[in-house]
Structures are given as structure tokens and as C-alpha cells.
Design a protein around this motif. Structure first.
Motif, PDB file in Angstrom:
ATOM      1  N   SER A 251       0.869  -1.185   0.000  1.00 54.91           N
ATOM      2  CA  SER A 251       0.000   0.000   0.000  1.00 54.91           C
ATOM      3  C   SER A 251       0.893   1.217   0.000  1.00 54.91           C
ATOM      4  O   SER A 251       1.778   1.346   0.857  1.00 54.91           O
ATOM      5  N   PHE A 252       0.655   2.130  -0.943  1.00 56.57           N
ATOM      6  CA  PHE A 252       1.480   3.328  -1.069  1.00 56.57           C
ATOM      7  C   PHE A 252       0.623   4.579  -0.937  1.00 56.57           C
ATOM      8  O   PHE A 252      -0.478   4.659  -1.472  1.00 56.57           O
ATOM      9  N   HIS A 253       1.156   5.561  -0.210  1.00 56.81           N
ATOM     10  CA  HIS A 253       0.497   6.862  -0.060  1.00 56.81           C
ATOM     11  C   HIS A 253       1.572   7.942  -0.148  1.00 56.81           C
ATOM     12  O   HIS A 253       2.498   7.965   0.659  1.00 56.81           O
ATOM     13  N   GLY A 254       1.467   8.789  -1.145  1.00 51.42           N
ATOM     14  CA  GLY A 254       2.436   9.864  -1.316  1.00 51.42           C
ATOM     15  C   GLY A 254       1.730  11.174  -1.583  1.00 51.42           C
ATOM     16  O   GLY A 254       0.612  11.201  -2.111  1.00 51.42           O
ATOM     17  N   ALA A 255       2.378  12.281  -1.215  1.00 52.74           N
ATOM     18  CA  ALA A 255       1.759  13.585  -1.424  1.00 52.74           C
ATOM     19  C   ALA A 255       2.796  14.685  -1.568  1.00 52.74           C
ATOM     20  O   ALA A 255       3.901  14.599  -1.029  1.00 52.74           O
ATOM     21  N   LEU A 256       2.408  15.718  -2.299  1.00 50.87           N
ATOM     22  CA  LEU A 256       3.181  16.946  -2.459  1.00 50.87           C
ATOM     23  C   LEU A 256       2.311  18.092  -1.973  1.00 50.87           C
ATOM     24  O   LEU A 256       1.141  18.207  -2.352  1.00 50.87           O
ATOM     25  N   PHE A 257       2.882  18.964  -1.122  1.00 55.80           N
ATOM     26  CA  PHE A 257       2.169  20.119  -0.575  1.00 55.80           C
ATOM     27  C   PHE A 257       2.833  21.409  -1.022  1.00 55.80           C
ATOM     28  O   PHE A 257       4.038  21.440  -1.303  1.00 55.80           O
ATOM     29  N   SER A 258       2.051  22.475  -1.056  1.00 52.53           N
ATOM     30  CA  SER A 258       2.644  23.803  -1.217  1.00 52.53           C
ATOM     31  C   SER A 258       3.322  24.183   0.086  1.00 52.53           C
ATOM     32  O   SER A 258       3.043  23.605   1.148  1.00 52.53           O
ATOM     33  N   LEU A 259       4.219  25.160   0.041  1.00 49.29           N
ATOM     34  CA  LEU A 259       4.980  25.556   1.232  1.00 49.29           C
ATOM     35  C   LEU A 259       4.074  26.025   2.365  1.00 49.29           C
ATOM     36  O   LEU A 259       4.374  25.816   3.540  1.00 49.29           O
ATOM     37  N   ASP A 260       2.956  26.674   2.017  1.00 50.02           N
ATOM     38  CA  ASP A 260       2.037  27.177   3.050  1.00 50.02           C
ATOM     39  C   ASP A 260       0.937  26.187   3.403  1.00 50.02           C
ATOM     40  O   ASP A 260       0.066  26.469   4.224  1.00 50.02           O
ATOM     41  N   GLY A 261       0.981  25.006   2.787  1.00 52.27           N
ATOM     42  CA  GLY A 261       0.020  23.959   3.115  1.00 52.27           C
ATOM     43  C   GLY A 261      -1.345  24.097   2.473  1.00 52.27           C
ATOM     44  O   GLY A 261      -2.216  23.246   2.688  1.00 52.27           O
ATOM     45  N   THR A 262      -1.561  25.120   1.683  1.00 56.64           N
ATOM     46  CA  THR A 262      -2.894  25.326   1.110  1.00 56.64           C
ATOM     47  C   THR A 262      -3.198  24.376  -0.036  1.00 56.64           C
ATOM     48  O   THR A 262      -4.355  24.069  -0.312  1.00 56.64           O
ATOM     49  N   GLN A 263      -2.149  23.903  -0.726  1.00 56.79           N
ATOM     50  CA  GLN A 263      -2.340  22.981  -1.840  1.00 56.79           C
ATOM     51  C   GLN A 263      -1.816  21.598  -1.484  1.00 56.79           C
ATOM     52  O   GLN A 263      -0.791  21.457  -0.809  1.00 56.79           O
ATOM     53  N   LYS A 264      -2.520  20.577  -1.964  1.00 54.23           N
ATOM     54  CA  LYS A 264      -2.115  19.205  -1.700  1.00 54.23           C
ATOM     55  C   LYS A 264      -2.446  18.337  -2.908  1.00 54.23           C
ATOM     56  O   LYS A 264      -3.582  18.327  -3.383  1.00 54.23           O
ATOM     57  N   PHE A 265      -1.437  17.639  -3.408  1.00 59.19           N
ATOM     58  CA  PHE A 265      -1.631  16.662  -4.467  1.00 59.19           C
ATOM     59  C   PHE A 265      -1.203  15.314  -3.908  1.00 59.19           C
ATOM     60  O   PHE A 265      -0.070  15.170  -3.452  1.00 59.19           O
ATOM     61  N   GLU A 266      -2.095  14.327  -3.923  1.00 60.27           N
ATOM     62  CA  GLU A 266      -1.733  13.037  -3.333  1.00 60.27           C
ATOM     63  C   GLU A 266      -2.075  11.884  -4.261  1.00 60.27           C
ATOM     64  O   GLU A 266      -2.891  12.008  -5.179  1.00 60.27           O
ATOM     65  N   GLU A 267      -1.427  10.766  -3.991  1.00 59.82           N
ATOM     66  CA  GLU A 267      -1.619   9.562  -4.788  1.00 59.82           C
ATOM     67  C   GLU A 267      -1.619   8.357  -3.858  1.00 59.82           C
ATOM     68  O   GLU A 267      -0.756   8.219  -2.983  1.00 59.82           O
ATOM     69  N   LYS A 268      -2.612   7.495  -4.022  1.00 57.52           N
ATOM     70  CA  LYS A 268      -2.688   6.256  -3.257  1.00 57.52           C
ATOM     71  C   LYS A 268      -2.802   5.092  -4.234  1.00 57.52           C
ATOM     72  O   LYS A 268      -3.496   5.194  -5.248  1.00 57.52           O
TER      73      LYS A 268
END
Length: 305
Positions: A251-268
């Protein structure tokens, strides 16, 4: 006479614990060893945020140089501190069984979690971004130093809490009672894992270290670090990734966030253990195609300005 394997390590309490763990395992197998502590640039400069220092390799560079100059034979690292691209001539020789992967919050009371004036300390862009994603009204201040130094700074300041890797505190028995498991926070790629590197041409040490390698952990961190490498492209960014194995299924869970945390791109994703190759790359490319590339470009621009 059998070769004495010289083990390079940072000289913090946690780093020495890790190095001694490897030393004891090798000696139990009949090998002779010697510890060579070295102070890294990352430990010497505690005021400047890591990303401003060129975070890639800041804790490993000194040991890399010592190995290339033949002052040490192997080096022991917290794997999450190791760049995804190793220097020429240095190779991964063993990944030890993984410890706790969680981040934890050491706090002075939890009432602040429901308030708008909370102050949290961390030197990690990843932790900062995820905390602000969940608690956008809070403030996050920079916190640097080894585990002991950071614990002392938390006690000395008016912060509500600070974020640590659970594994580090557990290894040196510093985990206090006033903590919360941050099970919603995606850990750093390879968090909780220890890596031993060696000179590519040092067949003696590499052969010895094969006995220490944990294949399941090695596969999981490979997936996470591949995800990191494809996403970051040599630039530090708020990226989390975790791969776990159960019944030969990953099971894989990965994510990229903006520096201020307002944006989130994730993949499971979930896939068979025997089909793990390129899965980290696929997850990263999916995020990049969904808007992650534009976000990474903006992160690079902000950090380089």
C-alpha cells in the motif's frame, strides 16, 4: 589478518546509537569494527533553516568525503537524510529493518489545537506544510539541532509543541509521556529506516553488510525514494511518502504540498509486492500531471529567490 571495518557516523547521540547498532550486528557475525565519529555541517549550523543551506546531503556530505578519502569504510545514516542520488563510487550496502514511521507532536497541553494562536516548531518543510494544511491559523517556527537540542529548545520557548520522528526518540529512550501520534501526517520517504553505505569497490565490507539488509524494508524505501526523486528533481519540497507491506501486497500513499500547506496533491495505490518496480515513479508522474509540476516550479522559484 581480517580487515577492521571503520564505521563513520555523525557524533550526535542518535547517530551514535545507530552506528553502534550496526557495529554490534557486524561483530556478532564475527567482523572486527571501529567507530569513527565525524561532525557534519548540518550539526554545526543550527540557526539557518535546512532548505536555505541546500538541504540535499547536508548531513551526509562530510561522511561521503571521509569515505572517498578512505578515512572510513562504511557510513550509517538515517535514511530520510540521504540524497536520492549517492555520490559516484558510494553505494547502498544495507537497509536495516524499519522502526516506527510516525511523526509525533511533543506538547505542553493540547487545548491549543482548538485555538487560532498555536505555535508549533519544526525545521522540516514537509511537517510545516502538513501542519498548516490541517491547522491553517497556527504559526510554525524553525527548529534545528539534534534530538536533545530540539527537546531543550522546546522547553526553553513559549511554543505549544514541536514535531519529531517517533523512531529517533524511541531509539535513545527520550520519548516523553506528553506526545500525540500524528497518524494523519505522511512521513518523510524512508523515515524510520537506517541505511549503511559503502565504497563500491570495497567487496569485503559490502559482503559483510549483505547479512544486515532487510528486503521488505529495502523495497518500501526504494518506492518512496523513487517517488521523491521524480517529484523533487534535486530541489527540496514538502513531500511525504509511505509504502507498507501486508500479505505480499504493498500500500502506497504519497503527497506533495505547497509551502504554506494550502495545496495538496496526493496519490494512493495498492499493488503486488513482486510488481513494485517503477511504482514510485508512476505515482510521482501522476501527481506532476495533475498540477504538481506547476507547484514544484513555484516551490523552486520561492526557495531560490
Amino acid at each position: 589478518m581480517a580487515k577492521i571495518i571503520r564505521i563513520g557516523t555523525r557524533d550526535s547521540e542518535l547517530a551514535l546509537w545507530q552506528a553502534n547498532t550496526v557495529k554490534n550486528k557486524l561483530e556478532n557475525l564475527g567482523y572486527k569494527t571501529e567507530l569513527i565519529p565525524v561532525k557534519s555541517t548540518g550539526d554545526l549550523n543550527l540557526d539557518q533553516p535546512l532548505y536555505e543551506m541546500g538541504i540535499t546531503g547536508i548531513f551526509t556530505k562530510t561522511l561521503d568525503v571521509a569515505m572517498i578519502k578512505n578515512k572510513i569504510d562504511i557510513a550509517v545514516h538515517s535514511m530520510k537524510d540521504v540524497p536520492t542520488a549517492l555520490p559516484k563510487g558510494i553505494v547502498e550496502a544495507a537497509v536495516l529493518p524499519r522502526a516506527n514511521t510516525l511523526d509525533i507532536l511533543i506538547h505542553k497541553g493540547t487545548d491549543f489545537l482548538n485555538e487560532e494562536n498555536g505555535i508549533i516548531a519544526t525545521g522540516s518543510l514537509r511537517r510545516k506544510a502538513q501542519w498548516l494544511h490541517k491547522y491553517p491559523a497556527h504559526s510554525v517556527v524553525n527548529l534545528r539541532g539534534n534530538v536533545n537540542t530540539r527537546m531543550q529548545k522546546l522547553n526553553d520557548n513559549n511554543w505549544n509543541g514541536a514535531i519529531f520522528a517517533a523512531a529517533g526518540l524511541e531509539r535513545i529512550h527520550l520519548k516523553p509521556e506528553n506526545f500525540i501520534d500524528l497518524d494523519w501526517m505522511i512521513p518523510a520517504p524512508a523515515q524510520g529506516a537506517m541505511l549503511v553505505v559503502a565504497n563500491e569497490d570495497d567487496n569485503f565490507s559490502r559482503k559483510a553488510l549483505v547479512h544486515l539488509n532487510d528486503e521488505e524494508t529495502s523495497i518500501c524505501v526504494h518506492i518512496e525514494r523513487e517517488f521523491l526523486k521524480v517529484l523533487e528533481g534535486g530541489c527540496t519540497a514538502p513531500i511525504g511518502a509511505l509504502a507498507t507491506v501486508e500479505n505480499d501486497e504493498v500500500s502506497f500513499h504519497g503527497a506533495l504540498f505547497s509551502l504554506d500547506g494550502t495545496q495538496k496533491f496526493e496519490e494512493k495505490s495498492t499493488f503486488s509486492l513482486k510488481n513494485y518496480k517503477n511504482k514510485g515513479r508512476e505515482a510521482a508522474n501522476s501527481i506532476l500531471s495533475k498540477g504538481g509540476k506547476k507547484l514544484m516550479d513555484s516551490i523552486k522559484a520561492k526557495l531560490n529567490s
